[in-house]
Design an enzyme around this catalytic site. Structure first.
Site, PDB file in Angstrom:
ATOM      1  N   GLU A  67       1.012  -1.158   0.267  1.00  0.00           N
ATOM      2  CA  GLU A  67       0.187  -0.069  -0.197  1.00  0.00           C
ATOM      3  C   GLU A  67       0.925   1.638  -0.062  1.00  0.00           C
ATOM      4  O   GLU A  67       0.529   2.063   0.668  1.00  0.00           O
ATOM      5  CB  GLU A  67      -0.956   0.002   1.153  1.00  0.00           C
ATOM      6  CG  GLU A  67      -1.691  -0.914   1.065  1.00  0.00           C
ATOM      7  CD  GLU A  67      -3.325  -0.886   1.924  1.00  0.00           C
ATOM      8  OE1 GLU A  67      -3.407   0.218   2.491  1.00  0.00           O
ATOM      9  OE2 GLU A  67      -4.029  -1.897   2.788  1.00  0.00           O
ATOM     10  N   GLU A  73      -7.878  -6.341  -1.888  1.00  0.00           N
ATOM     11  CA  GLU A  73      -8.813  -5.953  -1.335  1.00  0.00           C
ATOM     12  C   GLU A  73      -9.681  -5.269  -1.840  1.00  0.00           C
ATOM     13  O   GLU A  73     -10.318  -3.771  -2.396  1.00  0.00           O
ATOM     14  CB  GLU A  73      -8.272  -4.992  -0.003  1.00  0.00           C
ATOM     15  CG  GLU A  73      -6.943  -4.690   0.598  1.00  0.00           C
ATOM     16  CD  GLU A  73      -6.616  -3.815   2.057  1.00  0.00           C
ATOM     17  OE1 GLU A  73      -6.927  -2.806   2.081  1.00  0.00           O
ATOM     18  OE2 GLU A  73      -5.132  -3.919   2.271  1.00  0.00           O
TER      19      GLU A  73
END
Length: 793
Positions: free
Chosen positions: A170, A239
């Site tokens: 991320e 995700e």
């Protein structure tokens, strides 16, 4: 489990996302990928994963959670590895209890599932400081984390090597803020990971320019339009946000089952072959693990398994049906030739075909208001707005994302029937050493950020003294203390007397505390208590965002004769610092206190900095246990010495964005679209895992509950309760089967049944204008068995 059935006609694991073998070399599973899919032993696979974070549940919960995930059609369990939990102090490691990562992975393995291991070491995850240990920030010579900083990279490599291997996660959405140092760091991560030569794919999520051989992936509510950078990389969704997290002062976000299923179906329609639900079970932020700041103790996330481990119906069942259909099409979706057709009016058709004439189709309607009739291959199909129909044989609709054929569970919190009124003892937190004497652990001639305390506590005391006399220019008719803060909560004391408190609202952490004070001639003790509710976990350079008392700290005198202010800045004076409370260790454990200090009489209410203690019997049965803390202010709670987290029921959710109407699943979702419980405590109930309770078969076994009440509250309202299915209901579509079940008990009554155009929602159904069978309820109530079959109408 009692049910009513209605009918109307290998062992491997990922690492960010990485597949690794946990068995011996002789029976190792070969994991690779091509441009279509992850391959396992040379076979392309369609993989559905669900996130379950091991520290957010307990070892005794793990087998049940993983079994329910498998039963729900999940192939793999994903988890982060939390650096600050495992290495809270440099080179002091903890893999015990719910931090036993290897035990968690072995349970996944025992259930025949893959594991997805995301080492990070940055994890975001609404976890305190993004998973970085605070001692890292305070190391000599360190600059900014997540850059090509040699001190940071050495520590990062040490930790990742200890776990297995790693890759940064991320990062792409914030790396621009770091400049050239970011690019150098990403490339270094790639080289380091590849050099470990473990023979499995590596993934960087939200990293559009991931260097080879990394696979870049998508995170978000929708990823159907995502395309990987490299044509030889599969389309992966690391995700898929099943809902959203809660914050203190925030309402309760939820995401409909229809919209979530729509997003999944669209992803697989357009070439996806791997997706992970974030979260599949959110769980609980035990202890002080919640980040934010201002992330609540509950991390339910509106996931398919709720915080307590119950099925979140209909979301769990609706997705289970979808997974079954997708798995039945695995060969088509990973090998078939693909053709897409835009039919106009927001309708698209995707056909997958193989050489042996197998065919599977997706029909999607992205219009957020209008249903459609689609003519395809000589047949007509009704497509509700914002839905996808799946035809595994290109003929028969097996599933539509907007047609929920799964029961809805309405959960209830029940009183502990055996519980007597709790009998409380109390004692004050001993704070004279700070608020009167100003005793500290270190000193500095400046105001220090709260991170200096290495996150050993939520509490950091700032102490200084001010000498004034009646001839001092600051000596005035009116005097005030003004403090500029970047922490979440501030308490102020002057000469041992409490001046007041102030706390920030979610998202706005710079505020000014300004209260009237009384000074005396001579020495005056100024004591400020800064309280964090979790350090920043996300954003550009989040690791250096201020938290604590940033200053200036000023004494302001106002003279009546000319109404002018005189300001004395005390920010650069000598300050003493002390981290924590006298009753809590740096490991968040309760310290033993002389029993004579506890008092059983004159129970105080609304008293700040106060400890309360009681005993209780564990609620009978197996239903999850919830601690109702209505009436309390803010603080910390322990059951049998184990922290169940921060509590703050006095923080009320803002009264906006909520609606009494059912959430409209149609149209793009965000975390503000469907919110509940406005104007109520952001969190009233707190999960007490059954494994925290004493259970030796003795009905008289007593459990201990200890509360530290920071703001002041009334413990007399505290209750131990259980969470169970109160009622269940659903609608069965034509040619579909629907099962009504009761978790852990029996169905005691049927209160509504109808065949026709039923109106309303679960708990408030009404008969519509068309009723094929007028005495449906009577018929069902007469049936004495729990498995009922009705022919198609």
């Amino acid at each position: 489990m009692a049910c009513l059935t209605f009918s109307t006609a290998i062992i491997a694991f990922f690492l960010v996302v990485l597949l690794v073998q946990l068995t011996t070399t002789s029976d190792a599973t070969k994991v690779s990928h091509d441009g279509r899919a992850i391959t396992i032993d040379g076979q392309r696979r369609l993989l559905i994963s669900g996130s379950i974070h091991y520290p957010r549940s307990t070892p005794k919960m793990w087998p049940d959670l993983i079994k329910k995930a498998k039963d729900g059609g999940v192939d793999a369990i994903e988890t982060y590895v939390f650096w600050n939990a495992h290495e809270p102090f440099r080179r002091q490691y903890d893999f015990s209890g719910n931090l036993d990562l290897i035990r968690f992975i072995k349970i996944i393995q025992d259930h025949g599932l893959y594991a997805i291991l995301r080492i990070g070491p940055y994890v975001c995850a609404e976890w305190n400081y993004g998973g970085f240990p605070l001692w890292l920030h305070n190391m000599k010579g360190i600059d900014i984390l997540r850059t090509a900083d040699t001190v940071y990279m050495k520590e990062m490599q040490n930790f990742t090597a200890k776990i297995v291997d790693m890759v940064e996660n991320e990062y792409g959405n914030v790396m621009r803020s770091y400049g050239d140092a970011a690019k150098a760091y990403v490339n270094w991560c790639s080289r380091m990971a590849d050099s470990l030569d473990i023979g499995v794919p590596w993934v960087m999520c939200q990293q559009a320019d991931a260097p080879k051989p990394m696979i870049n992936t998508c995170n978000g509510f929708y990823c159907d339009q995502f395309t990987p950078k490299n044509a030889n990389s599969p389309k992966m969704w690391t995700e898929n946000w099943t809902g959203w997290y809660k914050t203190w002062g925030g309402s309760d976000p939820m995401r409909t089952a229809e919209d979530l299923a729509y997003a999944v179906a669209r992803f697989f329609q357009f070439g996806g072959t791997f997706q992970n639900y974030y979260m599949y079970h959110g769980g609980t932020n035990f202890g002080r693990s919640a980040g934010g700041p201002y992330v609540t103790t509950t991390y339910d996330y509106d996931a398919p398994l709720d915080e307590y481990g119950n099925l979140n119906q209909p979301k769990y069942g609706h997705l289970k049906e979808l997974h079954t259909i997708l798995h039945s099409m695995e060969k088509l979706l990973t090998h078939g030739d693909v053709s897409n057709q835009d039919m106009g009016n927001s309708i698209s058709v995707t056909v997958y075909k193989t050489g042996d004439d197998e065919c599977g189709c997706f029909l999607s309607n992205t219009n957020s208001t209008s249903d459609a009739i689609v003519d395809f291959k000589g047949a007509s199909y009704h497509l509700p707005a914002w839905s996808v129909s799946i035809l595994p044989d290109c003929k028969n609709e097996a599933y539509n994302t907007a047609k929920i054929n799964t029961e809805t569970w309405v959960m209830e919190i029940k009183a502990n029937e055996d519980e007597e009124d709790l009998k409380w003892e109390w004692r004050p937190e001993m704070i004279d050493d700070t608020v009167i004497r100003g005793d500290g652990q270190k000193t500095a001639s400046k105001l220090m950020d709260q991170k200096v305390a290495n996150d050993v506590s939520d509490y950091l005391w700032y102490m200084t003294s001010v000498n004034v006399d009646e001839n001092d220019s600051i000596w005035c008719d009116e005097m005030r203390l003004r403090v500029n803060c970047t922490g979440q909560v501030l308490h102020a004391y002057v000469n041992g007397e409490y001046v007041g408190k102030q706390y920030a609202k979610f998202g706005i952490y710079n505020y000014v505390f300004d209260k009237e004070i009384q000074l005396k001639p001579g020495r005056n003790q100024i004591t400020l208590l800064s309280v964090t509710t979790g350090f920043q976990h996300y954003g550009p350079k989040f690791d250096v965002i201020a938290n604590g008392i940033s200053g200036p700290v000023e004494i302001i005198g106002k003279k009546k004769k000319d109404n002018k202010n005189v300001i004395k800045d005390i920010s650069s004076q000598k300050w003493c610092y002390k981290a924590g409370l006298n009753s809590i260790s740096r490991n968040n454990k309760l310290l033993k206190v002389d029993s004579s200090l506890w008092k059983a009489n004159q129970l105080p209410k609304q008293r700040k900095m106060t400890w309360y203690k009681t005993t209780f019997k564990a609620p009978k049965g197996r239903d999850p246990v919830a601690l109702d803390l209505e009436g309390l202010g803010k603080g910390l709670a322990w059951v049998n010495g184990m922290s169940i987290g921060r509590y703050w029921p006095s923080n009320i959710a803002k009264d906006s964005n909520c609606s009494n109407k059912a959430c409209d699943y149609r149209g793009k979702y965000d975390n503000y679209k469907c919110v509940r419980h406005c104007g109520k405590p952001s969190q009233r109930w707190y999960h007490v895992p059954r494994s925290f309770l004493l259970d030796d078969g003795d009905d008289d076994e007593m459990n201990e509950l200890v509360l530290f009440e920071e703001f002041g509250g009334d413990p007399c309202h505290v209750k131990l309760q259980t969470v169970t299915v109160g009622r269940t209901c659903g609608s069965a579509y034509e040619n579909k089967t629907m099962e009504i079940c009761c978790q852990g008990g029996n169905i005691t009554d049927v209160v509504f049944a109808s065949f026709g155009d039923v109106q309303g929602s679960c708990g408030s159904f009404e008969k519509g204008g068309c009723q094929e069978i007028h005495d449906a309820l009577h018929i069902i109530k007469k049936v004495s068995i729990f498995s009922i079959q009705f022919d198609s109408l």
